[in-house]
Scaffold this active site. Structure first.
Site, mmCIF file in Angstrom:
data_model
loop_
_atom_site.group_PDB
_atom_site.id
_atom_site.type_symbol
_atom_site.label_atom_id
_atom_site.label_comp_id
_atom_site.label_asym_id
_atom_site.label_seq_id
_atom_site.Cartn_x
_atom_site.Cartn_y
_atom_site.Cartn_z
ATOM 1 C CB SER A 167 -0.939 -0.030 1.202
ATOM 2 O OG SER A 167 -1.976 0.919 1.050
ATOM 3 C CE LYS A 219 -16.225 20.240 7.192
ATOM 4 N NZ LYS A 219 -14.841 20.532 6.768
#
Length: 339
Positions: A167, A219
Site C-alpha cells: 500500500s 462536508k
C-alpha cells in the site's frame, strides 16, 4: 479477614496515589513541552568499518598466526597502493524507514534526505531500507514526496525491502530506480480502504438523538453516530475511487513497465511472484546488496535522532510505567474473573 480488608484498602490507596503522581508528571511534561520543538542530531556511521570488523574478528579466530600475519601484510600493501593511486570511490548513503500507520518516520527521513542532497552527486547512490505495510494517504504521500526529491536531484535511488512494502509502503518503494526484495517479502496492495462503525441504530433503540450539522452538501458523507444515507455512501465510494486512481497513476509514473490495471487490485505478492509481475527488479536481501556495494564504494549510514527534553523523557518514562501498571492490573483482574 479484617486484616486483609484493611490491607486491601491501604493497597488501593497507595496504588491510587502512585497513579495520580504519574498522571501529574505526564501532564506537566506535556504542558511544559507544548510549543517547543526538540532539536535533533544527525548520526553518521561508516558501514565499511562495520563489515571490516566482522571480517577481522573472524580472521583472528580462524587463521593461524602465520596466516594472519601474511593477510595483514597483503592488506597493508593493497591499502598503500590504493592511497597512492588516489582512487575515489563512490559514496552510498544508507537510510532506514520503518513505517507505522501515520508514517511517523517521515519527520526524520526529511532531515536525512536534506543532508544527503547537500553532498550527493549523480555518481553516488542512496539506498533506502524500507519496511511498511502502509497507512494514511496524506502521510505516505508526504513520505513519497521526500523520496522524489532524490530522483529530482539526479541521484540514483535503490529501495531494499526485506519484509514488507505494501500500500503506502509500495507507493514509496516505486520511486526507486531499482527495487530489491527478499524472496518472501510482501509487496503490492495498490488499493484504498476505509471503514468505520455506525452506532445510529443502537442510539435510536435507547431514544438517544445525535445531530450532525454541516455547511456544504458533502462536508460529512458518513458518520459514526448519525444516520448514513445512500447518497452519502455513494459520495464516499466516489472519493475512494478517485484516491485509488491517483494512486495508480503515481505508481505507473515511476514504474511504467507495470500492467497497472492488473496489479492495482489491492492484492499482495511475495517477492518471487512480485518479480514476475515486475513490481521489483531483483531478489536479494539488503544485507547481501550492501555487503557487495561495500567492496567498491564507501557506505555511510545516516540516522537523524530527535533530542528529547527532560520533560519529554520524564513524560515518556511515566507513560511507560503507567501502561505497564495498567496491563499488570488488567491481567490480574482477568485472572480473578475467569479463574
Amino acid at each position: 479477614m479484617e486484616f486483609f480488608a484493611e490491607y486491601a484498602s491501604f493497597l488501593a490507596k497507595t496504588v491510587t496515589l502512585v497513579v495520580a503522581i504519574l498522571v501529574v508528571l505526564v501532564a506537566l511534561a506535556v504542558l511544559r513541552g507544548r510549543g517547543r520543538r526538540s532539536s535533533g542530531q544527525l548520526q553518521v556511521s561508516k558501514l565499511n568499518d562495520f563489515y571490516k570488523q566482522l571480517h577481522d574478528r573472524l580472521e583472528h579466530s580462524v587463521l593461524s598466526k602465520d596466516q594472519l600475519k601474511s593477510v595483514v601484510k597483503e592488506a597493508a600493501k593493497a591499502a598503500k597502493l590504493e592511497k597512492k593511486a588516489a582512487v575515489h570511490k563512490p559514496r552510498v548513503y544508507v537510510l532506514d524507514f520503518d513505517g507505522d500507520i501515520k508514517a511517523s518516520a517521515t519527520d526524520n527521513l526529511r532531515h536525512e534526505i536534506t543532508a544527503v542532497l547537500s553532498m550527493a552527486t549523480p555518481q553516488d547512490e542512496v539506498v533506502l531500507r524500507l519496511e511498511s505495510g502502509g497507512g494514511m494517504v496524506h502521510s505516505y504521500g508526504l513520505a513519497s514526496s521526500q523520496l522524489a526529491r532524490i530522483r529530482q536531484a539526479g541521484v540514483p535511488l535503490t529501495v531494499c525491502i526485506d519484509k514488507v512494502a505494501a500500500s503506502g509502503g509500495y507507493m514509496m518503494a516505486c520511486i526507486g530506480e531499482k527495487i530489491i526484495s527478499a524472496p518472501f517479502a510482501v509487496l503490492g496492495s495498490i488499493g484504498v480502504v476505509a471503514q468505520l462503525p455506525n452506532l445510529h441504530r443502537l442510539l435510536k433503540k435507547h431514544d438517544i438523538d445525535f445531530e450532525v450539522l454541516t455547511a456544504g452538501e458533502y462536508k460529512r458523507t458518513l458518520t459514526i453516530f448519525g444516520e448514513n444515507t445512500e447518497k452519502g455512501r455513494q459520495k464516499f465510494q466516489e472519493d475512494l475511487e478517485i484516491t485509488h486512481e491517483l494512486f495508480k497513476n503515481f505508481v505507473a509514473r515511476y514504474r511504467p513497465q507495470l500492467a497497472i490495471d492488473e496489479i492495482a487490485t489491492g492484492e499482495v505478492w511475495l517477492g518471487m511472484s512480485a518479480l514476475e509481475k515486475q513490481l521489483v527488479d531483483e531478489l536479494k536481501t539488503s544485507d547481501e546488496y550492501l555487503a557487495e556495494r561495500a567492496k567498491t564504494a564507501e557506505l555511510f549510514h545516516l540516522h537523524y535522532a530527535e533530542k528529547k527534553s527532560l520533560q519529554e523523557r520524564i513524560g515518556l518514562a511515566a507513560s511507560v510505567a503507567l501502561d505497564r501498571f495498567a496491563l499488570t492490573w488488567l491481567s490480574r483482574l482477568n485472572q480473578q474473573r475467569f479463574w
